[in-house]
Design a protein around this motif. Structure first.
Motif, PDB file in Angstrom:
ATOM      1  N   ILE A   1      -7.469   4.463 -17.857  1.00 26.50           N
ATOM      2  CA  ILE A   1      -6.402   3.758 -17.143  1.00 26.50           C
ATOM      3  C   ILE A   1      -5.095   3.859 -17.925  1.00 26.50           C
TER       4      ILE A   1
ATOM      5  N   THR B   1      -2.954   6.786  -9.314  1.00 25.05           N
ATOM      6  CA  THR B   1      -2.317   5.505  -8.994  1.00 25.05           C
ATOM      7  C   THR B   1      -2.830   4.913  -7.690  1.00 25.05           C
ATOM      8  N   GLU B   2      -3.428   5.750  -6.818  1.00 28.30           N
ATOM      9  CA  GLU B   2      -3.973   5.242  -5.554  1.00 28.30           C
ATOM     10  C   GLU B   2      -5.199   4.368  -5.774  1.00 28.30           C
ATOM     11  N   ILE B   3      -5.831   4.527  -6.934  1.00 25.51           N
ATOM     12  CA  ILE B   3      -7.031   3.751  -7.240  1.00 25.51           C
ATOM     13  C   ILE B   3      -6.592   2.486  -7.960  1.00 25.51           C
ATOM     14  N   THR B   4      -6.925   1.360  -7.372  1.00 25.42           N
ATOM     15  CA  THR B   4      -6.527   0.080  -7.956  1.00 25.42           C
ATOM     16  C   THR B   4      -7.765  -0.765  -8.224  1.00 25.42           C
ATOM     17  N   MET B   5      -7.597  -1.741  -9.104  1.00 25.24           N
ATOM     18  CA  MET B   5      -8.674  -2.691  -9.377  1.00 25.24           C
ATOM     19  C   MET B   5      -8.136  -4.090  -9.141  1.00 25.24           C
ATOM     20  N   ALA B   6      -9.005  -4.966  -8.722  1.00 20.04           N
ATOM     21  CA  ALA B   6      -8.606  -6.338  -8.396  1.00 20.04           C
ATOM     22  C   ALA B   6      -8.246  -7.114  -9.657  1.00 20.04           C
ATOM     23  N   PHE B   7      -7.312  -8.025  -9.506  1.00 18.32           N
ATOM     24  CA  PHE B   7      -6.950  -8.931 -10.586  1.00 18.32           C
ATOM     25  C   PHE B   7      -8.121  -9.867 -10.842  1.00 18.32           C
ATOM     26  N   ARG B   8      -8.497 -10.048 -12.093  1.00 19.08           N
ATOM     27  CA  ARG B   8      -9.722 -10.779 -12.434  1.00 19.08           C
ATOM     28  C   ARG B   8      -9.471 -12.248 -12.769  1.00 19.08           C
TER      29      ARG B   8
END
Length: 145
Positions: free
Chosen positions: A99, A106-113
């Motif tokens: 990362i 950049t199209e791949i995102t992860m949720a805010f934890r």
């Protein structure tokens, strides 16, 4: 008009006529033709079963092949994770490195934890997804990252 068109039109006409008949009309036609309605229905069901058996077998074979492909894909990604671990690579650090270095598109995102830590199982899942997408390659694949 072609003969096929006339035959198809005639078939459609007969099918429409039969489908519009009620039970008593059908029974009268069978009696008038000297046919046993139950026997003819049984013959029809047998013909349908015989015709549909190869189709159902092909669908089953296709489904099994798809399951095998998915199992192999999952097995390859799981093998990659095992190789990372056996080579002493911390998968948490590997994900952070990917990362941070911009190797993850950049199209791949992860949720805010919300301050909660990601479990090892979730990290493995994310890495497996990245491997399946071709973003991360392990040592057994060409173009390793």
């Amino acid at each position: 008009m072609s003969k096929n068109f006339i035959d198809d039109s005639l078939d459609d006409f007969y099918v429409d006529q039969i489908l519009s008949m009620d039970e008593s009309d059908l029974e009268e036609d069978f009696i008038a033709s000297g046919l046993d309605q139950k026997e003819e229905l049984l013959k029809f069901r047998r013909a349908v079963e015989v015709a549909s058996l190869p189709f159902r077998k092909q669908k089953l074979q296709s489904a099994r092949a798809e399951v095998n492909r998915e199992n192999q894909k999952h097995s390859r990604t799981s093998d990659a994770i095992r190789r990372f671990k056996s080579n002493g690579i911390d998968i948490r650090e590997k994900l952070a490195q990917l990362i941070a270095s911009g190797q993850v598109p950049t199209e791949i995102t992860m949720a805010f934890r919300d301050g909660k830590e990601i479990t090892d199982a979730e990290i493995e899942g994310i890495l497996e997804d990245l491997i399946e997408l071709g973003v991360v390659k392990d040592d057994k694949q060409e173009d390793s990252k």
